[in-house]
Design a protein around this motif. Sequence first.
Motif, mmCIF file in Angstrom:
data_model
loop_
_atom_site.group_PDB
_atom_site.id
_atom_site.type_symbol
_atom_site.label_atom_id
_atom_site.label_comp_id
_atom_site.label_asym_id
_atom_site.label_seq_id
_atom_site.Cartn_x
_atom_site.Cartn_y
_atom_site.Cartn_z
ATOM 1 N N ASP A 141 0.850 -1.184 0.000
ATOM 2 C CA ASP A 141 0.000 0.000 0.000
ATOM 3 C C ASP A 141 0.888 1.237 0.000
ATOM 4 N N PHE A 142 0.779 2.070 -1.062
ATOM 5 C CA PHE A 142 1.509 3.336 -1.080
ATOM 6 C C PHE A 142 0.515 4.455 -0.788
ATOM 7 N N ASP A 143 0.431 4.883 0.463
ATOM 8 C CA ASP A 143 -0.491 5.968 0.857
ATOM 9 C C ASP A 143 -1.906 5.751 0.342
ATOM 10 N N GLY A 144 -2.418 4.549 0.526
ATOM 11 C CA GLY A 144 -3.799 4.266 0.138
ATOM 12 C C GLY A 144 -3.934 3.645 -1.244
ATOM 13 N N PHE A 145 -2.858 3.723 -2.061
ATOM 14 C CA PHE A 145 -2.908 3.098 -3.393
ATOM 15 C C PHE A 145 -2.305 1.698 -3.289
ATOM 16 N N LYS A 146 -3.105 0.683 -3.625
ATOM 17 C CA LYS A 146 -2.617 -0.690 -3.494
ATOM 18 C C LYS A 146 -1.893 -1.112 -4.785
ATOM 19 N N ALA A 147 -0.582 -0.990 -4.759
ATOM 20 C CA ALA A 147 0.218 -1.367 -5.938
ATOM 21 C C ALA A 147 0.217 -2.883 -6.121
ATOM 22 N N VAL A 148 0.161 -3.619 -5.010
ATOM 23 C CA VAL A 148 -0.006 -5.076 -5.048
ATOM 24 C C VAL A 148 -1.187 -5.381 -4.141
ATOM 25 N N GLY B 134 2.929 -8.647 -17.314
ATOM 26 C CA GLY B 134 1.802 -7.750 -17.056
ATOM 27 C C GLY B 134 2.132 -6.378 -17.583
ATOM 28 N N PRO B 135 1.109 -5.577 -17.849
ATOM 29 C CA PRO B 135 1.344 -4.244 -18.417
ATOM 30 C C PRO B 135 2.129 -3.354 -17.450
ATOM 31 N N ASN B 136 2.602 -2.216 -17.953
ATOM 32 C CA ASN B 136 3.297 -1.254 -17.088
ATOM 33 C C ASN B 136 2.422 -0.915 -15.891
ATOM 34 N N GLY B 137 3.036 -0.871 -14.717
ATOM 35 C CA GLY B 137 2.308 -0.487 -13.514
ATOM 36 C C GLY B 137 1.499 -1.604 -12.895
ATOM 37 N N ALA B 138 1.651 -2.842 -13.415
ATOM 38 C CA ALA B 138 0.854 -3.971 -12.904
ATOM 39 C C ALA B 138 1.244 -4.372 -11.481
ATOM 40 N N GLY B 139 2.463 -3.998 -11.075
ATOM 41 C CA GLY B 139 2.898 -4.330 -9.715
ATOM 42 C C GLY B 139 4.002 -5.378 -9.659
ATOM 43 N N LYS B 140 4.592 -5.710 -10.807
ATOM 44 C CA LYS B 140 5.606 -6.775 -10.858
ATOM 45 C C LYS B 140 6.836 -6.425 -10.002
ATOM 46 N N THR B 141 7.385 -5.242 -10.256
ATOM 47 C CA THR B 141 8.594 -4.860 -9.523
ATOM 48 C C THR B 141 8.283 -4.660 -8.043
ATOM 49 N N THR B 142 7.121 -4.114 -7.752
ATOM 50 C CA THR B 142 6.762 -3.898 -6.345
ATOM 51 C C THR B 142 6.624 -5.231 -5.620
ATOM 52 N N LEU B 143 6.104 -6.243 -6.309
ATOM 53 C CA LEU B 143 6.006 -7.578 -5.699
ATOM 54 C C LEU B 143 7.406 -8.124 -5.395
ATOM 55 N N GLU C 213 9.337 -9.765 -17.024
ATOM 56 C CA GLU C 213 9.686 -9.583 -18.439
ATOM 57 C C GLU C 213 8.551 -8.938 -19.238
ATOM 58 N N HIS C 214 8.952 -8.142 -20.223
ATOM 59 C CA HIS C 214 7.973 -7.577 -21.160
ATOM 60 C C HIS C 214 8.059 -8.252 -22.523
ATOM 61 N N ASP C 215 9.173 -8.952 -22.760
ATOM 62 C CA ASP C 215 9.389 -9.524 -24.087
ATOM 63 C C ASP C 215 8.612 -10.836 -24.220
HETATM 64 N N1 LIG Z 1 7.338 4.123 -4.103
HETATM 65 C C1 LIG Z 1 6.138 4.234 -4.698
HETATM 66 N N2 LIG Z 1 5.230 5.120 -4.273
HETATM 67 C C2 LIG Z 1 4.013 5.235 -4.861
HETATM 68 N N3 LIG Z 1 3.608 4.476 -5.908
HETATM 69 C C3 LIG Z 1 4.486 3.592 -6.392
HETATM 70 C C4 LIG Z 1 5.787 3.407 -5.831
HETATM 71 N N4 LIG Z 1 6.422 2.420 -6.515
HETATM 72 C C5 LIG Z 1 5.555 2.021 -7.472
HETATM 73 N N5 LIG Z 1 4.412 2.718 -7.398
HETATM 74 C C6 LIG Z 1 3.236 2.540 -8.243
HETATM 75 O O1 LIG Z 1 2.799 1.194 -8.081
HETATM 76 C C7 LIG Z 1 2.309 0.670 -9.318
HETATM 77 C C8 LIG Z 1 3.066 -0.591 -9.653
HETATM 78 O O2 LIG Z 1 4.388 -0.251 -10.041
HETATM 79 P P1 LIG Z 1 5.466 -1.350 -10.461
HETATM 80 O O3 LIG Z 1 6.740 -0.606 -10.762
HETATM 81 O O4 LIG Z 1 5.515 -2.410 -9.441
HETATM 82 O O5 LIG Z 1 4.822 -1.927 -11.790
HETATM 83 P P2 LIG Z 1 5.490 -2.896 -12.865
HETATM 84 O O6 LIG Z 1 4.484 -3.933 -13.151
HETATM 85 O O7 LIG Z 1 6.820 -3.338 -12.387
HETATM 86 O O8 LIG Z 1 5.624 -1.926 -14.097
HETATM 87 P P3 LIG Z 1 6.779 -1.827 -15.215
HETATM 88 O O9 LIG Z 1 6.557 -3.016 -16.093
HETATM 89 O O10 LIG Z 1 6.462 -0.554 -15.907
HETATM 90 O O11 LIG Z 1 8.101 -1.826 -14.507
HETATM 91 C C9 LIG Z 1 2.490 1.780 -10.348
HETATM 92 O O12 LIG Z 1 1.244 2.455 -10.488
HETATM 93 C C10 LIG Z 1 3.535 2.675 -9.729
HETATM 94 O O13 LIG Z 1 3.369 4.016 -10.156
#
Ligand SMILES: Nc1ncnc2c1ncn2[C@@H]1O[C@H](COP(=O)(O)OP(=O)(O)OP(=O)(O)O)[C@@H](O)[C@H]1O
Length: 257
Positions: free
Chosen positions: A14-21, A38-47, A199-201
């Motif tokens: 949870d980033f300030d109320g936004f659930k990235a995962v 998953g598409p950009n912003g799907a939450g892969k890196t955050t996971l 991966e995106h490829d």
């Molecule tokens: N430190 C943070 N604070 C607030 N929001 C964040 C933070 N890190 C990531 N996010 C948001 O969380 C969501 C998931 O981001 P993440 O980088 O995990 O996606 P991703 O699937 O890895 O995307 P990409 O393929 O573009 O790398 C995005 O909307 C991103 O803007």
Amino acid sequence: MNTTALTCTGIEVDFDGFKAVNGVDLELDRGEVHFLIGPNGAGKTTLVDAITGLARYSGSVVKDGTELRGKKVHHIARKGIGRTFQTATVFENLTVAQNLDIAAGSGRSPWALLRRRRHLPDTVVTVMEQIGLKDQAETPAGILAHGQKQWLEIGMLLVGDADVLLLDEPIAGMGAEERETTGRLLHDIAHDRAVAVVEHDMDFMRAFASRVTVLHAGAVLASGSVDEVSNHPRVQEVYLGTTHQEQEQERADAATA
Ligand SMILES: Nc1ncnc2c1ncn2[C@@H]1O[C@H](COP(=O)(O)OP(=O)(O)OP(=O)(O)O)[C@@H](O)[C@H]1O
């Protein structure tokens, strides 16, 4: 037989109320190259950040019976979870052998680590062969080709005894031959380890994935074999913007127009 190396249950970041995962379950098995797409912003890196201790989360990550939530980054690394980033983080001024020797040498003093050794540990030599850099042992890492740096970084995780490897876009910027070599390397190291690849490829994913998990808007959209996820209507919708039925309809409409 494959054994489970890592079990993630109900992960929420949870980033300030936004659930990235948002409630992700994920199991990584030894013997598998598991792609996270998953598409950009799907939450892969955050996971991956959550698993490696870089992002706070609720839920549970268990490796070999140990709960990792709340543990420090270095503790998680010592438990055998290794990670690479899109930009390789190798010591550019040190040779390939020195980079690997340092990664293998936790417990030795910094000066002992930097001293060039007459005999490298067997693990360093074995890994150098495995990552295809034996002939570059004395080459400074800074002048390696882009792909070779990625292989060195993977090698540094291997000599450090990681048996769960989380790799962030390992083939970004690589040519066709380097991609192929990397795909084969991933399968080689997954023999007795769990390998997850963000991966995106899609061509690379199709060629080398044992299993695929698709994330969308912080949640798991589908998980299974390449064929299973490719044929999943929701996956098609997310990637192509339409469902399979809609695509069929569009094709039919175009044919009758
Ligand atoms: N430190 C943070 N604070 C607030 N929001 C964040 C933070 N890190 C990531 N996010 C948001 O969380 C969501 C998931 O981001 P993440 O980088 O995990 O996606 P991703 O699937 O890895 O995307 P990409 O393929 O573009 O790398 C995005 O909307 C991103 O803007």
